[in-house]
Design a protein around this motif. Sequence first.
Motif, PDB file in Angstrom:
ATOM      1  N   ARG A 120     -24.172 -81.977  28.209  1.00 10.35           N
ATOM      2  CA  ARG A 120     -24.552 -80.365  28.177  1.00 10.35           C
ATOM      3  C   ARG A 120     -25.678 -80.318  29.282  1.00 10.35           C
ATOM      4  N   ILE A 121     -25.680 -79.057  30.035  1.00  9.19           N
ATOM      5  CA  ILE A 121     -27.431 -78.955  31.464  1.00  9.19           C
ATOM      6  C   ILE A 121     -27.326 -77.521  31.290  1.00  9.19           C
ATOM      7  N   ALA A 122     -28.539 -77.527  30.842  1.00 11.07           N
ATOM      8  CA  ALA A 122     -28.998 -75.759  31.279  1.00 11.07           C
ATOM      9  C   ALA A 122     -29.709 -75.779  32.695  1.00 11.07           C
ATOM     10  N   LEU A 123     -29.745 -74.655  33.569  1.00 14.54           N
ATOM     11  CA  LEU A 123     -30.725 -73.854  34.939  1.00 14.54           C
ATOM     12  C   LEU A 123     -30.868 -73.017  34.810  1.00 14.54           C
ATOM     13  N   MET A 124     -32.260 -73.122  35.225  1.00 18.81           N
ATOM     14  CA  MET A 124     -33.172 -71.658  34.943  1.00 18.81           C
ATOM     15  C   MET A 124     -33.950 -71.405  36.123  1.00 18.81           C
ATOM     16  N   VAL A 229     -26.749 -71.537  32.890  1.00 20.13           N
ATOM     17  CA  VAL A 229     -27.728 -70.833  33.195  1.00 20.13           C
ATOM     18  C   VAL A 229     -28.176 -69.677  33.167  1.00 20.13           C
ATOM     19  N   LEU A 230     -29.773 -68.911  32.958  1.00 20.03           N
ATOM     20  CA  LEU A 230     -30.803 -68.499  32.978  1.00 20.03           C
ATOM     21  C   LEU A 230     -31.389 -68.064  34.190  1.00 20.03           C
ATOM     22  N   ILE A 255     -28.270 -62.925  32.582  1.00 24.49           N
ATOM     23  CA  ILE A 255     -29.324 -62.405  32.888  1.00 24.49           C
ATOM     24  C   ILE A 255     -30.188 -62.310  31.989  1.00 24.49           C
ATOM     25  N   VAL A 256     -31.810 -62.726  32.695  1.00 24.69           N
ATOM     26  CA  VAL A 256     -32.358 -61.950  30.984  1.00 24.69           C
ATOM     27  C   VAL A 256     -33.126 -60.825  31.827  1.00 24.69           C
ATOM     28  N   LYS A 257     -33.102 -59.860  31.006  1.00 19.99           N
ATOM     29  CA  LYS A 257     -33.747 -58.614  31.359  1.00 19.99           C
ATOM     30  C   LYS A 257     -34.759 -58.693  31.383  1.00 19.99           C
TER      31      LYS A 257
END
Length: 282
Positions: A120-124, A229-230, A255-257
């Motif tokens: 798995r992959i997370a993009l920030m 995706v963050l 979307i990080v508030k």
Amino acid sequence: MVSDDRIDSRFAEVDGLRLHYLAAGEGEPVLLLHGYAQTSHMWRPLIPELAKSRTVIAPDLRGFGASDKPEGGYEKASMARDIHALAAALGFGRVAVVGHDIGLMVAYAYAAQYRDEVERIALMDAFLPGVGDWTSVWLLRDLWHFHFYGKTPLALVEGRERIYFEHFWNDFAADPAHSVSEADRQFYASAYAQPGAMRAGFEVFRAFAQDAEDFAAFAKKPLSMPMLVLTGEKASGEGLIAQARLVADDVEGVIVKGSGHWLMDEARDQVVPRLLAFLGRP
């Protein structure tokens, strides 16, 4: 819990390149890839939590931190091959990958080149060169710094690295007073003042034209593994999420508030639980 003093600082020689990395924990491996104006140090708040259930490897990318700073090889596909060689040297056949800023580009290039080896992959928060309407993304609003390389820019920033990086840490944050901490600013400024470090950082930007060609080719075959995706509400917002959906089939966008670009520094209380939940799923 793994305390900060249980995070090991190590070196590995891979394909003639000496890479520095932080390591902690046991279990299935996860690679944490930092971005520009930072190093592997940015992940220290996350590593102890993640190391409760996983082996965590946070390298300094080619040209950054305590890793070697060669003349070339700053295309993100090449930098991903560095990290793959490190993973192979450590005996990891299948990994999860997390990347922030430049690190997300390397993470994507890793997954695109080694699809069967990425769980798995997370993009920030940043963007993917060459994907969709990439030249209009938020981080390109002041394009000057992506063209700021060569003999004269290096001479201008020598001894003034902190002044240069204040632009990024302040102007890319939702609130400069709640961005990268003073202690970390001193740490990063010192790291980038090392011989060859600023030149390497500039070369990462200089490679974007080639990255755009590479990523456009990668995107023709969408990724199938889960992708998180963050993005910062005051930074990339929907932009990176939209790009991710052009290159992957299974995308969760968040979307990080209230946050700008520096997600780990500005919104740690939102970001760390999200990453732990995503990386802990079967």
